[in-house]
Design a protein around this motif. Structure first.
Motif, PDB file in Angstrom:
ATOM      1  N   TYR A  31       6.561   2.997  -6.656  1.00 11.59           N
ATOM      2  CA  TYR A  31       5.881   4.269  -6.393  1.00 11.59           C
ATOM      3  C   TYR A  31       6.625   5.281  -7.259  1.00 11.59           C
ATOM      4  O   TYR A  31       7.736   5.687  -6.887  1.00 11.59           O
ATOM      5  CB  TYR A  31       6.011   4.671  -4.926  1.00 11.59           C
ATOM      6  CG  TYR A  31       5.249   3.781  -3.947  1.00 11.59           C
ATOM      7  CD1 TYR A  31       3.852   3.802  -3.875  1.00 11.59           C
ATOM      8  CD2 TYR A  31       5.936   2.969  -3.045  1.00 11.59           C
ATOM      9  CE1 TYR A  31       3.168   3.013  -2.952  1.00 11.59           C
ATOM     10  CE2 TYR A  31       5.251   2.179  -2.118  1.00 11.59           C
ATOM     11  CZ  TYR A  31       3.875   2.211  -2.081  1.00 11.59           C
ATOM     12  OH  TYR A  31       3.193   1.445  -1.161  1.00 11.59           O
ATOM     13  N   PHE A  34      10.400   4.865  -7.607  1.00 14.53           N
ATOM     14  CA  PHE A  34      10.928   4.093  -6.476  1.00 14.53           C
ATOM     15  C   PHE A  34      10.443   2.639  -6.516  1.00 14.53           C
ATOM     16  O   PHE A  34       9.238   2.381  -6.533  1.00 14.53           O
ATOM     17  CB  PHE A  34      10.510   4.757  -5.156  1.00 14.53           C
ATOM     18  CG  PHE A  34      11.032   4.038  -3.952  1.00 14.53           C
ATOM     19  CD1 PHE A  34      12.366   4.151  -3.571  1.00 14.53           C
ATOM     20  CD2 PHE A  34      10.185   3.222  -3.199  1.00 14.53           C
ATOM     21  CE1 PHE A  34      12.849   3.465  -2.468  1.00 14.53           C
ATOM     22  CE2 PHE A  34      10.666   2.535  -2.089  1.00 14.53           C
ATOM     23  CZ  PHE A  34      11.998   2.659  -1.735  1.00 14.53           C
ATOM     24  N   SER A  56      12.203  -0.201   8.920  1.00  7.87           N
ATOM     25  CA  SER A  56      11.230   0.749   8.419  1.00  7.87           C
ATOM     26  C   SER A  56      11.564   1.090   6.959  1.00  7.87           C
ATOM     27  O   SER A  56      12.720   1.288   6.616  1.00  7.87           O
ATOM     28  CB  SER A  56      11.299   1.994   9.295  1.00  7.87           C
ATOM     29  OG  SER A  56      10.420   2.942   8.821  1.00  7.87           O
ATOM     30  N   GLY A  57      10.551   1.103   6.115  1.00  2.69           N
ATOM     31  CA  GLY A  57      10.756   1.438   4.706  1.00  2.69           C
ATOM     32  C   GLY A  57      11.132   0.253   3.840  1.00  2.69           C
ATOM     33  O   GLY A  57      11.372   0.403   2.645  1.00  2.69           O
ATOM     34  N   SER A  58      11.141  -0.952   4.414  1.00  2.34           N
ATOM     35  CA  SER A  58      11.571  -2.116   3.627  1.00  2.34           C
ATOM     36  C   SER A  58      10.462  -2.672   2.724  1.00  2.34           C
ATOM     37  O   SER A  58      10.721  -3.545   1.902  1.00  2.34           O
ATOM     38  CB  SER A  58      12.113  -3.214   4.548  1.00  2.34           C
ATOM     39  OG  SER A  58      11.154  -3.581   5.517  1.00  2.34           O
ATOM     40  N   GLY A  59       9.220  -2.189   2.913  1.00  6.02           N
ATOM     41  CA  GLY A  59       8.145  -2.609   2.007  1.00  6.02           C
ATOM     42  C   GLY A  59       7.120  -3.537   2.645  1.00  6.02           C
ATOM     43  O   GLY A  59       6.273  -4.099   1.942  1.00  6.02           O
ATOM     44  N   LYS A  60       7.149  -3.671   3.963  1.00  9.03           N
ATOM     45  CA  LYS A  60       6.233  -4.601   4.643  1.00  9.03           C
ATOM     46  C   LYS A  60       4.775  -4.178   4.457  1.00  9.03           C
ATOM     47  O   LYS A  60       3.936  -4.988   4.080  1.00  9.03           O
ATOM     48  CB  LYS A  60       6.579  -4.671   6.141  1.00  9.03           C
ATOM     49  CG  LYS A  60       8.018  -4.999   6.433  1.00  9.03           C
ATOM     50  CD  LYS A  60       8.315  -4.987   7.923  1.00  9.03           C
ATOM     51  CE  LYS A  60       8.083  -3.662   8.624  1.00  9.03           C
ATOM     52  NZ  LYS A  60       9.013  -2.567   8.209  1.00  9.03           N
ATOM     53  N   SER A  61       4.489  -2.901   4.743  1.00 10.65           N
ATOM     54  CA  SER A  61       3.103  -2.435   4.583  1.00 10.65           C
ATOM     55  C   SER A  61       2.685  -2.540   3.131  1.00 10.65           C
ATOM     56  O   SER A  61       1.561  -2.958   2.827  1.00 10.65           O
ATOM     57  CB  SER A  61       2.968  -0.976   5.027  1.00 10.65           C
ATOM     58  OG  SER A  61       3.223  -0.857   6.394  1.00 10.65           O
ATOM     59  N   THR A  62       3.581  -2.173   2.242  1.00 15.08           N
ATOM     60  CA  THR A  62       3.250  -2.247   0.822  1.00 15.08           C
ATOM     61  C   THR A  62       2.884  -3.681   0.456  1.00 15.08           C
ATOM     62  O   THR A  62       1.880  -3.919  -0.223  1.00 15.08           O
ATOM     63  CB  THR A  62       4.446  -1.761  -0.022  1.00 15.08           C
ATOM     64  OG1 THR A  62       4.771  -0.429   0.390  1.00 15.08           O
ATOM     65  CG2 THR A  62       4.121  -1.780  -1.504  1.00 15.08           C
TER      66      THR A  62
HETATM   67  N1  ADP Z   1       2.232   6.121  -1.317  1.00 17.77           N
HETATM   68  C1  ADP Z   1       3.572   6.129  -1.441  1.00 17.77           C
HETATM   69  N2  ADP Z   1       4.181   6.938  -2.333  1.00 17.77           N
HETATM   70  C2  ADP Z   1       5.529   6.933  -2.480  1.00 17.77           C
HETATM   71  N3  ADP Z   1       6.369   6.142  -1.757  1.00 17.77           N
HETATM   72  C3  ADP Z   1       5.809   5.333  -0.858  1.00 17.77           C
HETATM   73  C4  ADP Z   1       4.396   5.278  -0.643  1.00 17.77           C
HETATM   74  N4  ADP Z   1       4.136   4.362   0.327  1.00 17.77           N
HETATM   75  C5  ADP Z   1       5.338   3.874   0.707  1.00 17.77           C
HETATM   76  N5  ADP Z   1       6.336   4.450  -0.004  1.00 17.77           N
HETATM   77  C6  ADP Z   1       7.762   4.155   0.123  1.00 17.77           C
HETATM   78  O1  ADP Z   1       7.950   2.761  -0.119  1.00 17.77           O
HETATM   79  C7  ADP Z   1       8.881   2.233   0.788  1.00 17.77           C
HETATM   80  C8  ADP Z   1       8.258   1.084   1.552  1.00 17.77           C
HETATM   81  O2  ADP Z   1       7.240   1.611   2.372  1.00 17.77           O
HETATM   82  P1  ADP Z   1       6.403   0.701   3.365  1.00 17.77           P
HETATM   83  O3  ADP Z   1       5.818  -0.424   2.620  1.00 17.77           O
HETATM   84  O4  ADP Z   1       5.465   1.605   4.084  1.00 17.77           O
HETATM   85  O5  ADP Z   1       7.553   0.178   4.323  1.00 17.77           O
HETATM   86  P2  ADP Z   1       7.466  -0.479   5.768  1.00 17.77           P
HETATM   87  O6  ADP Z   1       6.044  -0.826   6.044  1.00 17.77           O
HETATM   88  O7  ADP Z   1       8.379  -1.660   5.720  1.00 17.77           O
HETATM   89  O8  ADP Z   1       7.991   0.569   6.722  1.00 17.77           O
HETATM   90  C9  ADP Z   1       9.344   3.373   1.674  1.00 17.77           C
HETATM   91  O9  ADP Z   1      10.553   3.875   1.182  1.00 17.77           O
HETATM   92  C10 ADP Z   1       8.245   4.390   1.529  1.00 17.77           C
HETATM   93  O10 ADP Z   1       8.745   5.696   1.674  1.00 17.77           O
END
Ligand code: ADP
Ligand code: MG
Length: 271
Positions: A31, A34, A56-62
């Motif tokens: 991102y 990042f 939280s923030g480890s990239g699971k949703s991503t």
């Molecule tokens: N659209 C975005 N723009 C910038 N950073 C993002 C975006 N979506 C997620 N992030 C960052 O990417 C990292 C992983 O996010 P995410 O996949 O949501 O983590 P998780 O689901 O494990 O909590 C986090 O640090 C988050 O802040």
């Protein structure tokens, strides 16, 4: 509703020798500056049930959002049922999104449509089904998640647990091959967690391929073929639940499991 189910091994359920339903290879996602996914390699077989956990923030949703290209990646390959989704045409993405159903933390139901209309929308819009077929399918799947009697209501008239079960039925209406769940019980009041987990356990018993982001470790123990732990955009550790929970190899996994356990002990738990 019962949470009884028969456990068969993924190997027994999986189509032996066939290509994985999902294959991620050397996937990198940024991102801006990042680095959100660092060299992800993951194969999921047909019928396999995966639980993905991590801070939280480890990239699971991503990671799960990249599978159906709700997020794009900068490099690597992601194959869904043999289709490369990285850089794919809109037409291929349509095929992929029909293959992959997704359930979100915030149910994302359309508030101005009834439960039944929510479920019929995608099959009708994509031309997958006639109106009669879409209605019949929707009612059958609402029955499957034990909520058929609410078909004519609007989402706001339902509890959170009921709304999430509608969201599950809605995703199933597209007859997906793979279901992705992103923390489906995290937005629910504690007393509603169980009804949603029970629904998911039933689906798992039906042999649906699942990738589920959740911290419900009881669910993971009960249904997962494999638990994957992510931290800082990387897959740190992965293994069958028994090994993963009872003999985690990495210090970060141990620390994470310790925190989860402390949290579970501090709150009354559903499963
Ligand atoms: N659209 C975005 N723009 C910038 N950073 C993002 C975006 N979506 C997620 N992030 C960052 O990417 C990292 C992983 O996010 P995410 O996949 O949501 O983590 P998780 O689901 O494990 O909590 C986090 O640090 C988050 O802040
Ligand atoms: Mg997330």
């Amino acid at each position: 509703m019962s949470s009884s189910f028969t456990v068969s091994s993924a190997a027994a359920r999986a189509d032996q020798g066939s290509a994985p339903i999902i294959a991620m290879k050397d996937v990198q996602k940024w991102y801006g500056p990042f680095h959100a996914l660092k060299n992800i390699n993951l194969e999921v077989r047909r019928g396999e049930r995966i639980v993905l956990c991590g801070p939280s923030g480890s990239g699971k949703s991503t990671l799960v959002r990249c599978i159906n290209q709700l997020e794009s990646v900068q490099s690597g390959h992601i194959l869904v049922d043999g289709h490369e989704v990285v850089g794919a045409s809109a037409r291929t993405l349509d095929v992929v999104r029909r293959t992959v159903g997704m359930v979100f933390q915030q149910f994302n139901l359309f508030p101005h449509l009834t439960v039944l209309e929510n479920c019929m929308l995608a099959p009708l819009k994509t031309g997958k089904m006639s109106k009669a077929q879409a209605r019949e399918t929707a009612l059958r799947l609402l029955e499957r998640v034990h909520i058929r009697s609410q078909a004519e209501k609007y989402p706001a008239q339902l509890s959170g647990g009921q709304q999430q079960r509608v969201a599950i039925a809605r995703a199933l209406c597209m007859e997906p091959t793979v279901m992705l769940f992103d923390e489906p019980t995290s937005a629910l009041d504690p007393e509603m967690v169980k009804e949603v987990l029970d629904t998911m356990i039933e689906l798992a018993g039906d042999g649906v391929t699942m990738i589920c982001v959740t911290h419900e470790m009881g669910f993971a123990r009960a249904v997962a073929d494999r638990v994957i732990f992510m931290a800082d955009g990387e897959i740190v550790e992965s293994g069958p639940p028994l090994t993963f929970f009872d003999a985690p190899r990495h210090e970060r996994t141990r620390a994470f499991l310790g925190q989860i356990l402390a949290h579970h002990n501090a709150t009354e738990h559903a499963i």
